[in-house]
Design an enzyme around this catalytic site. Sequence first.
Site, PDB file in Angstrom:
ATOM      1  N   ASP A   1       0.856  -1.188   0.000  1.00 51.85           N
ATOM      2  CA  ASP A   1       0.000   0.000   0.000  1.00 51.85           C
ATOM      3  C   ASP A   1       0.893   1.239   0.000  1.00 51.85           C
ATOM      4  O   ASP A   1       2.011   1.211   0.499  1.00 51.85           O
ATOM      5  CB  ASP A   1      -0.918   0.009   1.230  1.00 51.85           C
TER       6      ASP A   1
ATOM      7  N   THR B   1     -13.161  -2.367  -9.167  1.00 53.61           N
ATOM      8  CA  THR B   1     -14.281  -2.229 -10.098  1.00 53.61           C
ATOM      9  C   THR B   1     -13.928  -1.126 -11.082  1.00 53.61           C
ATOM     10  O   THR B   1     -13.742   0.023 -10.696  1.00 53.61           O
ATOM     11  CB  THR B   1     -15.564  -1.866  -9.325  1.00 53.61           C
TER      12      THR B   1
ATOM     13  N   PHE C   1     -16.973  -9.488  -5.168  1.00 56.94           N
ATOM     14  CA  PHE C   1     -18.388  -9.360  -4.810  1.00 56.94           C
ATOM     15  C   PHE C   1     -18.616  -9.327  -3.299  1.00 56.94           C
ATOM     16  O   PHE C   1     -19.746  -9.447  -2.845  1.00 56.94           O
ATOM     17  CB  PHE C   1     -19.192 -10.518  -5.424  1.00 56.94           C
TER      18      PHE C   1
ATOM     19  N   PHE D   1     -32.369  -8.299  -0.719  1.00 56.02           N
ATOM     20  CA  PHE D   1     -32.246  -6.950  -1.286  1.00 56.02           C
ATOM     21  C   PHE D   1     -33.595  -6.335  -1.636  1.00 56.02           C
ATOM     22  O   PHE D   1     -33.716  -5.570  -2.583  1.00 56.02           O
ATOM     23  CB  PHE D   1     -31.288  -6.942  -2.495  1.00 56.02           C
TER      24      PHE D   1
ATOM     25  N   GLY E   1     -26.352   2.943   0.383  1.00 54.10           N
ATOM     26  CA  GLY E   1     -25.207   3.842   0.568  1.00 54.10           C
ATOM     27  C   GLY E   1     -23.970   3.020   0.325  1.00 54.10           C
ATOM     28  O   GLY E   1     -24.036   1.967  -0.309  1.00 54.10           O
TER      29      GLY E   1
ATOM     30  N   CYS F   1     -19.996   1.442  -3.133  1.00 52.92           N
ATOM     31  CA  CYS F   1     -20.145   0.757  -4.420  1.00 52.92           C
ATOM     32  C   CYS F   1     -21.391   1.124  -5.221  1.00 52.92           C
ATOM     33  O   CYS F   1     -21.283   1.456  -6.400  1.00 52.92           O
ATOM     34  CB  CYS F   1     -20.096  -0.748  -4.203  1.00 52.92           C
TER      35      CYS F   1
ATOM     36  N   LYS G   1     -21.548   4.688  -6.747  1.00 56.56           N
ATOM     37  CA  LYS G   1     -20.421   4.831  -7.679  1.00 56.56           C
ATOM     38  C   LYS G   1     -20.639   3.976  -8.925  1.00 56.56           C
ATOM     39  O   LYS G   1     -20.407   4.437 -10.049  1.00 56.56           O
ATOM     40  CB  LYS G   1     -19.149   4.399  -6.941  1.00 56.56           C
TER      41      LYS G   1
ATOM     42  N   LYS H   1     -23.889   0.784   6.704  1.00 58.68           N
ATOM     43  CA  LYS H   1     -24.590  -0.455   7.058  1.00 58.68           C
ATOM     44  C   LYS H   1     -23.982  -0.980   8.349  1.00 58.68           C
ATOM     45  O   LYS H   1     -22.898  -0.523   8.746  1.00 58.68           O
ATOM     46  CB  LYS H   1     -24.503  -1.475   5.927  1.00 58.68           C
TER      47      LYS H   1
HETATM   48  N1  LIG Z   1     -15.453  -2.098  -0.392  1.00 58.55           N
HETATM   49  C1  LIG Z   1     -16.223  -2.999  -0.965  1.00 58.55           C
HETATM   50  O1  LIG Z   1     -17.152  -3.529  -0.349  1.00 58.55           O
HETATM   51  C2  LIG Z   1     -15.980  -3.434  -2.378  1.00 58.55           C
HETATM   52  C3  LIG Z   1     -16.627  -4.579  -2.859  1.00 58.55           C
HETATM   53  C4  LIG Z   1     -16.396  -4.972  -4.180  1.00 58.55           C
HETATM   54  C5  LIG Z   1     -15.562  -4.231  -4.984  1.00 58.55           C
HETATM   55  N2  LIG Z   1     -14.956  -3.103  -4.498  1.00 58.55           N
HETATM   56  C6  LIG Z   1     -14.062  -2.355  -5.403  1.00 58.55           C
HETATM   57  O2  LIG Z   1     -12.714  -2.689  -5.046  1.00 58.55           O
HETATM   58  C7  LIG Z   1     -11.865  -1.539  -5.180  1.00 58.55           C
HETATM   59  C8  LIG Z   1     -11.190  -1.221  -3.868  1.00 58.55           C
HETATM   60  O3  LIG Z   1     -12.189  -0.875  -2.923  1.00 58.55           O
HETATM   61  P1  LIG Z   1     -11.871  -0.744  -1.352  1.00 58.55           P
HETATM   62  O4  LIG Z   1     -13.181  -0.505  -0.682  1.00 58.55           O
HETATM   63  O5  LIG Z   1     -11.013  -1.883  -0.912  1.00 58.55           O
HETATM   64  O6  LIG Z   1     -10.995   0.604  -1.368  1.00 58.55           O
HETATM   65  P2  LIG Z   1     -10.173   1.251  -0.166  1.00 58.55           P
HETATM   66  O7  LIG Z   1     -10.212   2.698  -0.386  1.00 58.55           O
HETATM   67  O8  LIG Z   1     -10.637   0.680   1.143  1.00 58.55           O
HETATM   68  O9  LIG Z   1      -8.690   0.692  -0.391  1.00 58.55           O
HETATM   69  C9  LIG Z   1      -7.879   1.078  -1.462  1.00 58.55           C
HETATM   70  C10 LIG Z   1      -6.425   1.018  -0.978  1.00 58.55           C
HETATM   71  O10 LIG Z   1      -5.569   1.212  -2.093  1.00 58.55           O
HETATM   72  C11 LIG Z   1      -4.455   1.981  -1.663  1.00 58.55           C
HETATM   73  N3  LIG Z   1      -3.785   2.524  -2.855  1.00 58.55           N
HETATM   74  C12 LIG Z   1      -4.187   3.518  -3.688  1.00 58.55           C
HETATM   75  N4  LIG Z   1      -3.309   3.684  -4.695  1.00 58.55           N
HETATM   76  C13 LIG Z   1      -2.338   2.755  -4.510  1.00 58.55           C
HETATM   77  C14 LIG Z   1      -1.142   2.402  -5.229  1.00 58.55           C
HETATM   78  N5  LIG Z   1      -0.801   3.012  -6.351  1.00 58.55           N
HETATM   79  N6  LIG Z   1      -0.386   1.406  -4.728  1.00 58.55           N
HETATM   80  C15 LIG Z   1      -0.718   0.764  -3.596  1.00 58.55           C
HETATM   81  N7  LIG Z   1      -1.831   1.050  -2.882  1.00 58.55           N
HETATM   82  C16 LIG Z   1      -2.619   2.027  -3.332  1.00 58.55           C
HETATM   83  C17 LIG Z   1      -5.058   2.998  -0.729  1.00 58.55           C
HETATM   84  O11 LIG Z   1      -4.094   3.569   0.131  1.00 58.55           O
HETATM   85  C18 LIG Z   1      -6.083   2.119   0.011  1.00 58.55           C
HETATM   86  O12 LIG Z   1      -5.525   1.529   1.167  1.00 58.55           O
HETATM   87  C19 LIG Z   1     -12.773  -0.424  -5.727  1.00 58.55           C
HETATM   88  O13 LIG Z   1     -12.695  -0.415  -7.122  1.00 58.55           O
HETATM   89  C20 LIG Z   1     -14.158  -0.859  -5.280  1.00 58.55           C
HETATM   90  O14 LIG Z   1     -15.163  -0.364  -6.111  1.00 58.55           O
HETATM   91  C21 LIG Z   1     -15.133  -2.705  -3.217  1.00 58.55           C
END
Ligand SMILES: NC(=O)c1ccc[n+]([C@@H]2O[C@H](COP(=O)([O-])OP(=O)(O)OC[C@H]3O[C@@H](n4cnc5c(N)ncnc54)[C@H](O)[C@@H]3O)[C@@H](O)[C@H]2O)c1
Length: 460
Positions: free
Chosen positions: A35, A124, A157, A271, A279, A282, A285, A342
């Site tokens: 990260d 995503t 998912f 659902f 909210g 996801c 967005k 949630k």
């Molecule tokens: N949160 C969910 O429930 C969920 C579910 C399915 C899909 N997604 C998708 O997955 C993706 C990630 O979501 P999330 O909720 O885990 O995001 P998040 O914001 O919790 O985590 C993203 C992480 O990436 C790090 N980061 C950013 N740029 C970076 C780089 N260049 N190198 C290394 N680390 C880097 C950030 O510091 C952060 O810790 C999104 O596209 C989201 O739409 C999220």
Amino acid sequence: MTKDPMTVAVIGTGYVGLGTAALLAHIGHTVTGIDISEEKINLLRAGQVPIHEPGLDDLLASVQDRLTWTTSYDSVHTADVIFICVGTPPGPDGTPDLQYVVSAAARIAPHLNGHAQVIVNKSTVPIGTGDYVQRLLEDHAPGYDHERHRVVSNPEFLREGTALQDSLYPDRIVLGGHPDALQIMARLYAPLIEQTFTAPAAAPRPETYTRPTVVNTTLQSAEMIKYAANAFLALKISFANEIAGLCERVGADIEEVATGIGLDGRIGTRFLNAGAGWGGSCFGKDTAGLISAGREHGYDMPILQAAIDINTRQRQVIIDKLMRQLRTLKGKRVTVLGMAFKPDTDDLRDAPAHDLITRLHQLGATVTAHDPIAMPRAAREWTHLTYREASSVQDALHRADAVIIVTEWSDYRTLDWNAHLKGMRGRLIIDARNIIRTPIDAHVEQIGREAPVGERRALT
Ligand SMILES: NC(=O)c1ccc[n+]([C@@H]2O[C@H](COP(=O)([O-])OP(=O)(O)OC[C@H]3O[C@@H](n4cnc5c(N)ncnc54)[C@H](O)[C@@H]3O)[C@@H](O)[C@H]2O)c1
């Protein structure tokens, strides 16, 4: 445990990256979590988990021998599979901002080696991003070879709050890309696909669960599956909310209606909860992202637009219920119970509570808010809002004219309402999650039904 241990790099240690790292280490692979946030990496190295996700700390602790945390991309060089799990937040017009994906791809590229490596996009991303990442790697990697370095789309998912169950026992695994790369993914996921791993104590295998279906497809279809799945789920919630509004007007009960329609196997019961609307990071967005993709191609998506509009209106439905009872909010104390979008998460992204606190303050109310887990995070991220943070539910209700239940935390479901009501000045509860199931000594308004149920037949 895998018979074929692989070396994996996971870029991004947020909700998705941590879940992915924990899963892959649990089934026997060696994982490096990378990260850009030194703060997150330092916490993880110290054995602390930077997010609230039930069971994740125990699972990560149990596999720590196979996990390394770093801010350096060096380990990409020895990785068989590299997962991109960075954020893709919406830009001002709803188009996903790909800057983190672009920077991750640019930083991966120089570390690619001369062997077969799969770069997996779990973020995503708009349809076509897989090809774009492939081109970025090509531009930034001197020795790039498209026969060896393949990009795969493997959308995530998981739901926050139940991430471990969702990752370990998924309904399906979607993999898009070249067949050679999909074979490597099948090897990586073999214990998951065949369910040969020992279930961790933190996430027991559901009794009726057998194994996930694997969907092998193209990059574009995999990317579209993720968007279409989220859009459909958002649509279901908006549909329930639209029907709930009419239920209130004609004297029907949305919960009984949702049960009645959901038992039709073609529809399904999940659902269909009416409430404060969706909210989180996801649904908003991804619906906006899909509409913006349509716009790019001159293609309207009116069903999705309606789902978004209904979701926005649902926040106002709650305010309207409050205003009908209190007439004016000027000089009134209103308590918001639940800030996370949630239960069982500390995630505040696009949380209904954010919009409600903003609106209540604009209308002249003095707002107090409470959340069992997300308050410290709100203190950091919601500094632009005006509200008082309550030290307990009792403190939150003290001298309140009205309460809005925004998040259905179990703490609120099991609350001894009659005992807590005594501290309130008024007796109005807007139960925007329909969690109060028995009559209490207050005027309770719910969504799409009359409340409380009292002597009425309990729903099974
Ligand atoms: N949160 C969910 O429930 C969920 C579910 C399915 C899909 N997604 C998708 O997955 C993706 C990630 O979501 P999330 O909720 O885990 O995001 P998040 O914001 O919790 O985590 C993203 C992480 O990436 C790090 N980061 C950013 N740029 C970076 C780089 N260049 N190198 C290394 N680390 C880097 C950030 O510091 C952060 O810790 C999104 O596209 C989201 O739409 C999220």
